[in-house]
Write a protein that holds these residues in place. Structure first.
Motif, short mmCIF file in Angstrom:
data_model
loop_
_atom_site.label_atom_id
_atom_site.label_comp_id
_atom_site.label_asym_id
_atom_site.label_seq_id
_atom_site.Cartn_x
_atom_site.Cartn_y
_atom_site.Cartn_z
N ALA A 30 0.99 -1.52 -0.17
CA ALA A 30 -0.01 -0.31 0.07
C ALA A 30 0.35 1.36 -0.22
N ARG A 31 2.12 1.70 0.67
CA ARG A 31 3.08 2.60 0.85
C ARG A 31 3.60 2.66 -0.81
N LEU A 32 4.12 1.72 -0.76
CA LEU A 32 4.20 1.31 -2.36
C LEU A 32 3.70 2.23 -2.97
N LYS A 33 2.52 2.05 -3.41
CA LYS A 33 1.57 2.67 -4.97
C LYS A 33 1.57 4.17 -4.67
N ARG A 34 1.13 4.43 -2.83
CA ARG A 34 1.18 6.21 -2.49
C ARG A 34 2.52 6.58 -3.06
N ALA A 36 4.16 5.90 -5.30
CA ALA A 36 4.60 5.92 -6.79
C ALA A 36 3.60 7.12 -6.93
N LYS A 37 2.78 7.55 -6.32
CA LYS A 37 1.82 8.96 -6.97
C LYS A 37 2.21 10.47 -6.40
N THR A 38 3.08 10.72 -6.25
CA THR A 38 4.05 11.15 -5.65
C THR A 38 5.59 11.76 -5.73
N VAL A 39 6.31 10.09 -5.97
CA VAL A 39 7.77 10.06 -6.06
C VAL A 39 7.77 10.97 -8.10
N LYS A 40 9.24 11.66 -7.88
CA LYS A 40 9.60 11.94 -9.30
C LYS A 40 10.83 11.16 -9.49
N ILE A 41 10.32 10.90 -10.85
CA ILE A 41 11.69 9.68 -11.15
C ILE A 41 11.98 10.51 -12.70
N ASN A 42 12.79 10.70 -13.02
CA ASN A 42 13.98 11.15 -14.22
C ASN A 42 13.10 9.75 -15.14
N GLY A 43 12.36 10.86 -16.46
CA GLY A 43 11.81 9.44 -17.55
C GLY A 43 10.68 9.10 -16.82
N VAL A 54 9.57 1.59 -8.69
CA VAL A 54 9.81 2.23 -7.17
C VAL A 54 10.31 1.51 -6.48
N ARG A 55 9.60 0.07 -6.52
CA ARG A 55 10.58 -1.03 -5.65
C ARG A 55 11.69 -1.52 -5.50
N ARG A 56 12.28 -1.08 -7.13
CA ARG A 56 13.40 -1.29 -7.03
C ARG A 56 14.65 -0.13 -6.47
N GLU A 57 13.50 1.36 -6.20
CA GLU A 57 14.11 2.55 -6.22
C GLU A 57 14.61 2.95 -4.58
N TYR A 58 13.02 2.29 -4.01
CA TYR A 58 12.84 3.16 -2.45
C TYR A 58 12.61 1.90 -1.96
N GLY A 59 12.36 0.79 -2.51
CA GLY A 59 12.00 -0.23 -1.68
C GLY A 59 12.46 -1.43 -0.53
N ALA A 60 13.67 -1.02 -0.01
CA ALA A 60 14.53 -1.01 1.00
C ALA A 60 13.82 -0.15 2.08
N GLY A 61 14.03 1.06 1.81
CA GLY A 61 14.13 2.26 2.55
C GLY A 61 12.26 2.04 3.14
N ILE A 62 11.16 2.08 2.10
CA ILE A 62 9.60 1.87 2.62
C ILE A 62 10.15 0.94 3.56
N TYR A 63 10.39 0.03 2.72
CA TYR A 63 10.04 -1.78 3.74
C TYR A 63 10.47 -1.38 5.25
N GLN A 64 11.51 -1.05 5.93
CA GLN A 64 11.72 -0.15 6.66
C GLN A 64 11.27 0.29 7.27
N GLU A 65 10.80 1.59 7.16
CA GLU A 65 9.54 2.46 7.39
C GLU A 65 8.44 1.78 7.54
N VAL A 66 7.91 0.75 7.20
CA VAL A 66 6.85 -0.24 7.22
C VAL A 66 6.93 -1.28 8.29
N VAL A 67 7.78 -1.30 8.94
CA VAL A 67 9.08 -2.09 9.77
C VAL A 67 8.65 -1.21 11.38
N ASN A 68 9.04 -0.43 10.79
CA ASN A 68 9.28 0.71 12.32
C ASN A 68 8.07 1.07 12.99
#
Length: 444
Positions: A30-34, A36-43, A54-68
């Protein structure tokens, strides 16, 4: 979510929490999808970034936030589920991701469970006193001293006289900073100066010069002077003796008393105030004696979080008092390092221990605040104000103020409960001794 708990001490519990992987993954997706609607990535256009990117670029950080976030939420769910009376914040340990669950341990301090030892073993001294005519006369004299003036005398300087003089100090023949002054005023016997200084001036007259020998205390604040022998050259310019004002119409008017009502009305008012002070002083004395005996007779294991909270409360109280006394500018100079935990620890531990024991007595005895005693307390307190009815109305209708008085009255009820069971010895003391004891308790 699965939870198990175990006691690791009298005031600590360890929780073992297991959160299903499905719950973690659900929030992660759910957080990955949210994102994806706001993140800015070239291209990619805003809001059109594929979730896989988004999963490839930010997945590790988002997953840790969810765990916390899940740990933050579930640890309090676990505390409620296990019906733990927690104090302070839980300490999270050993976080692991297993195939089917997110697993972690949390240690939390709990409110201590205590058994109060039998109150009939307590020995408590209860003091009593009364205000006599001599006490009233002494108080009147003190009121006069507060408004005394000074009259020049050609005689020798004695204790309680005010001396105006110049002085110049030296240590090993060298002057030192702060060691000299002109037209310095000092009431002999006030204890303002280092030991021996005031004694050296006693017996001097106007126009007399003298060199006195003194020694700075070993704990003197200026380290370069601590323990050093010093000489002070004294030049007395003026010696004055105290002159008390007459108890006349002008003096009586200060206290709102007419000449017709006279000194007897002043004495009656003074006695009434003194008797109110005695009543409060005796109540505080027996409360301190009862609570001190209660604390001494019971061992209580204290949660460090409760002690830390009490230390912080006492520290803030001291800073507030400092601010009231010296103003905001003075408070800015107050560094927290000037008030270390050790300064408050002993008193904080005693306060927390007493609070736990009093709470236990309240629960065991099923004591509830006596509304009639609260009203009587407010009415008695209001008599010291110009408009008692207005004060009574204020305290009865202001919830916060009334709650504070209810807490005081409930403490008094606990004291009465303790006294009814304890071995109480009654001691008659003088008004002056009671006053000195009360002042010492406030300073201590």
């Amino acid at each position: 979510m699965q939870v198990t708990s175990e006691a690791v001490s009298g005031v600590a519990r360890r929780l073992n929490v297991s959160v299903p992987t499905s719950r973690v993954n659900e929030q992660f997706e759910a957080r990955l999808k949210r994102t994806a609607k706001t993140v800015k990535i070239n291209g990619f256009r805003p809001g059109k970034v594929p979730v896989n990117v988004v999963r490839r670029e930010y997945g590790a950080g988002i997953y840790q936030e969810v765990v916390n976030d899940i740990i933050r939420d579930t640890v309090f769910e676990a505390i409620q589920q296990e019906k733990i009376n927690a104090v302070g914040m839980p300490n999270i340990e050993k976080v692991e991701n297993k195939d089917d669950a997110l697993v972690y341990e949390a240690t939390v301090e709990v409110y201590p469970e205590v058994t109060v030892n039998a109150l009939d073993g307590l020995e408590i001294e209860r003091k009593s006193t009364s205000v006599n005519d001599k006490d009233v006369d002494t108080m009147l004299e003190n009121l006069q001293k507060q408004r005394q003036t000074w009259a020049e005398t050609k005689g020798m300087a004695k204790k309680d006289m005010q001396v105006t003089f110049d002085f110049e100090g030296t240590v090993d023949g060298e002057k030192f900073e702060g060691g000299a002054a002109e037209d310095f005023k000092l009431v002999l016997g006030s204890g303002r100066m280092i030991p021996g200084f005031e004694d050296g001036i006693i017996g001097m007259k106007k126009g007399e010069e003298k060199v006195i020998d003194v020694t700075f205390p070993e704990d003197y604040q200026a380290e370069n002077l601590a323990g050093k022998a010093a000489q002070f050259k004294i030049n007395v310019k003026l010696v004055e003796k105290p002159k008390l004002p007459e108890i006349d119409a002008e003096f009586l008017q200060i206290f709102g008393i007419t000449e017709e009502e006279g000194v007897e009305k002043l004495k009656a008012d003074v006695r009434k105030n003194m008797e109110r002070e005695v009543k409060n002083g005796l109540r505080n004395q027996v409360k301190s004696a009862a609570f001190d005996a209660l604390v001494a007779a019971n061992e209580v294991e204290l949660p460090s979080a409760m002690v830390a909270q009490e230390i912080d409360r006492q520290r803030q109280q001291m800073i507030q008092q400092f601010t009231q006394q010296f103003g905001a500018q003075g408070a800015k100079a107050f560094d927290s390092s000037m008030l270390p935990d050790d300064l408050f620890k002993e008193q904080a531990e005693k306060s927390v221990k007493l609070g736990v024991l009093v709470s236990k007595i309240l629960a065991d005895a099923k004591l509830e605040v006596d509304a009639a005693r609260v009203d009587a307390y407010i009415e008695d307190m209001a008599t010291s104000y110009e408009d008692p009815a207005e004060v009574i109305e204020y305290f009865k209708n202001d919830e916060k103020q009334r709650a504070q008085i209810e807490a005081v009255v409930l403490e008094d009820q606990v004291v009465d409960y303790i006294l009814a069971a304890a071995k109480v010895s009654d001691t008659e003391v003088s008004y002056q001794d009671l006053l000195k004891e009360q002042q010492a308790r406030q300073q201590g």
